[in-house]
Design an enzyme around this catalytic site. Sequence first.
Site, PDB file in Angstrom:
ATOM      1  N   LEU A 258       0.821  -1.207   0.000  1.00  0.00           N
ATOM      2  CA  LEU A 258       0.000   0.000   0.000  1.00  0.00           C
ATOM      3  C   LEU A 258       0.855   1.257   0.000  1.00  0.00           C
ATOM      4  CD1 LEU A 258      -2.707  -1.037   2.643  1.00  0.00           C
ATOM      5  CD2 LEU A 258      -2.868  -1.183   0.148  1.00  0.00           C
ATOM      6  N   HIS A 259       2.033   1.177   0.618  1.00  0.00           N
ATOM      7  CA  HIS A 259       2.850   2.378   0.771  1.00  0.00           C
ATOM      8  C   HIS A 259       4.238   1.965   1.234  1.00  0.00           C
ATOM      9  CE1 HIS A 259       4.021   6.445   1.877  1.00  0.00           C
ATOM     10  NE2 HIS A 259       4.250   6.066   3.112  1.00  0.00           N
ATOM     11  N   SER A 261       7.892   3.809   2.826  1.00  0.00           N
ATOM     12  CA  SER A 261       8.680   4.953   3.262  1.00  0.00           C
ATOM     13  C   SER A 261      10.003   4.408   3.772  1.00  0.00           C
ATOM     14  CB  SER A 261       7.964   5.742   4.369  1.00  0.00           C
ATOM     15  OG  SER A 261       8.053   5.044   5.606  1.00  0.00           O
ATOM     16  N   GLY A 263      10.910   4.376   6.660  1.00  0.00           N
ATOM     17  CA  GLY A 263      10.686   3.709   7.940  1.00  0.00           C
ATOM     18  C   GLY A 263      10.160   2.302   7.807  1.00  0.00           C
ATOM     19  N   VAL A 266       3.813  -0.482   4.308  1.00  0.00           N
ATOM     20  CA  VAL A 266       2.443  -0.739   4.749  1.00  0.00           C
ATOM     21  C   VAL A 266       1.843  -1.690   3.728  1.00  0.00           C
ATOM     22  CG1 VAL A 266       0.199   0.259   5.319  1.00  0.00           C
ATOM     23  CG2 VAL A 266       2.294   1.562   5.764  1.00  0.00           C
ATOM     24  N   ASP A 390      -2.405  14.182  13.430  1.00  0.00           N
ATOM     25  CA  ASP A 390      -2.044  14.043  12.018  1.00  0.00           C
ATOM     26  C   ASP A 390      -3.281  14.022  11.136  1.00  0.00           C
ATOM     27  OD1 ASP A 390      -0.187  13.893   9.986  1.00  0.00           O
ATOM     28  OD2 ASP A 390       0.177  11.746  10.171  1.00  0.00           O
TER      29      ASP A 390
END
Length: 891
Positions: A258-259, A261, A263, A266, A390
């Site tokens: 899904l994503h 980064s 870090g 996902v 956020d």
Amino acid sequence: MSGRGRNIVNKRYELYCLADPLFYDSLVTSGDRSAPRGGNAGSARTAGPGLRNDFAVAVRPAPEGWTRGESDDWVVYRRSSRAMRDQGWKIHVSACLDGAEEVLEAVWDYCVPRGVDFKFLRGRHIFHMQNAKYADRGSSGKLVAIYPADDIELERILTELSGILAGRPGPYILSDLRFGDGPLYVRYGGFVERNCVTPEGVIEPAITAPDGTLVPDRRTPVFTMPSWVEPPEFLRPHLAARTATTTGDLPYTIERVLHFSNGGGVYLATDRRSGEKAVLKEARPYAGLDFTGQDAVARLEREREALDRLSGLPVVPRLLDTFTVGEHRFLAMEYVEGEPLNRLFADRYPLAGDRPAQDRADYAAWAAGICGEVEAAVGMIHARGLVFGDVHLSNIIVGPDGSITLIDFEMATPIEKAGRMGLANPAFAAPAGTTGTDIDRYALACLRLSLFLPLTDLFLMDRGKAAELADAIVENFPVPADFVEDMEDAVRVIAPDARPRRTAWREAAAGGEPWPGLRASMRAAVLASATPERDDRLFPGDIGQFSTGGLNLAFGAAGVLYALDATGAGRFPDHEKWLVERALNPGPGSRLGFYEGLHGVAYALARFGYTTEAMDLVEIVSRERWETLGPDLFGGLAGIGLNLSHLARATGDGGLLADALKTADLIASRLGGPDDVPEVSGGTGPYAGLMNGSSGPALFFIRLYERTGDAGLLDLAEVAIRQDLRRCSLQDDGSLLVNEGWRTMPYLDRGSVGIAWVLREYLRHRPDALPAPALPALDGAAHSPFYIQSGLFTGRAGILAYLAANRPEDGGAEARRQLRALGWHALAFEGHLAFPGEQLLRLSMDLATGTSGVLLAVGAALGEKAATLPFLAPSATAEQLRGNNHSHTEV
């Protein structure tokens, strides 16, 4: 998704916001030639760290027999008597932020006595940003690079240094192979700076293949080796260890990403035990730092605690599980059916295109309802004692029934502890000093405005814009009366001390003779921003200045001075002198092309009367491998060919015309047929459009036809135009936009307006040609009420420039509407009108993205002489040109 609507965040820009509150700048501040891409030395506006070297080791003089140099973010120490290999296996050292100084000391103490070349990042702030959550995953984590003389020395260094650094933690360097379980990694790649041009025309770092050709040396987030390279035998156990842990060790089956980064990832997954869908969040230890220095694992633990505390709320996903695989920490949570609000926004937004008035009414009711639902959801979280921290469109899931679920609780904090957020979307980030539930209250206020005019990024520079945007929303949407009151409250939250005002832009644009005032104000802003004491740039602009340099037409001094002159705003000899002095001493790796490189600088210098210097630059380029560049206008062969033809006519140099014809032959040999391009622009293939696509070569062929009368050049132009039309898709409103797969683009550089402009030039010579029916649909791209950016290349200014140059049958009514709407972006710099650059996070003064580009576009619409980009103005007929080859009329 249309490129006219929601701002697509490029996290690289945030890194360039740290050094200055108003302009994009580099943390590597410099005013000397040793660091040609420096930062903000000598500027009183510096608010960020502004640190050139803040590791103590970085300022040490070179030991006897060594040389010390600086390159971008790195400090380099080399043995004077030792020749460095071009490429090979190199060592990278990772470290944690707090232990970086000690690791650097250990590497210095090891390498210097043994005469081993090495380099390291110059400062803590740079190291922090290189390992931030949205830093480049392919290079993140690297603190030191060490260059062994051969594979024998490679093994010795790894063995000895691994003992010295044993137990030192650091983020995993994804591009490399880990040596043991410490902070040492290896990768085969270039030791010295070399570049090559890919088939797509992109300049990339290079290494040499066995046949002697240069091939890309890519730092991908997965360890790979060139196909011809065999690893030394002692590395094979480490290769085996790398594959020992796989996703097969997860208790879930990963369905798709899904994503990603820096870090971690996902993932959408399925529980192997229950068959239930889940979302997995991965956290890499010591990686993906936020602005407070917390890593991804710490934030994941914060999210776990928040989900546990909020358990049972209907607006929060259920926490399912936490576990560790290898060194990575995972959190599993309930998969929520629905669509992210940012995606629904892109599909529904009625100002992104020419849509019926009823669409605005329906959207206004829907958006007001969404705001109410989100505010209620955040209120539930506050009732449990937490600040969400956020709020933004990507963190709001809208279910099929319209219900709201909030996701991504990495920033969730107990109310009494909530202060500065370590991560925040710039368009919703509360000002410094905001605490407690006011953090969410500010973000919710931004949401009320952003769902109607998504320009709240501008509040970073001027929160007073909130009142102007609220006025514009009421003018453009039939918002419910109670929501008007909500917006007024939002304005008070965002800018409690700001006085209601209307911009000077709007007042001037509505007046009888706005041009002199607008020109004078933008001219004053540009000149006030100049930093002639710096060597790296004269005017602040896009972050492209720090990769292509501060001299060029797109992002540098040449483009700014061109726009000022073309609009009648004046000539500035001191600034021209600054440009001349630096242009004639280009550094290694300088770009060659028209908008990003030396050919564009030569064009500007010739325009200003520095003909000898311009020809010197052309000679410098001729000694480089310019023929290997891509075919495009921005940095490739089409731009070079156009300039060669222009300078040939201006100087009477027949050799330059011969070179222009040679350039046309090169492009023609690589052009292919109308269908020899993908149907999607960008991605793994070339882009479409004027600057980066086939329309740039088409423009070159057209102008060369006008010079020579060779009808075959028009045939080539039609093929090139058809290639770009192949990458366009028809929209619901009847407009034809460039299709990038995940979004569509209307703009001048990579969008349909640039294609339309070139098609119009082609149809001047062949009015009945087959591409003609596409023109009205391409024109439709210039009739949208909203464009997210204001710039010339990728924004509303480019739309205005197109409309001004190609007056439609409405008598210029659409151009007037676009001119007025530019005020939505207008800001102030030292009391004068200025405009934001790409991403809207900082001001820009350059031609491609900023104030100078807006000045040129407004000059095209209102000025006494038609100002436009080079080579786009209609030229004389082919017959006229052939009869007067030495004319100074621009081609």
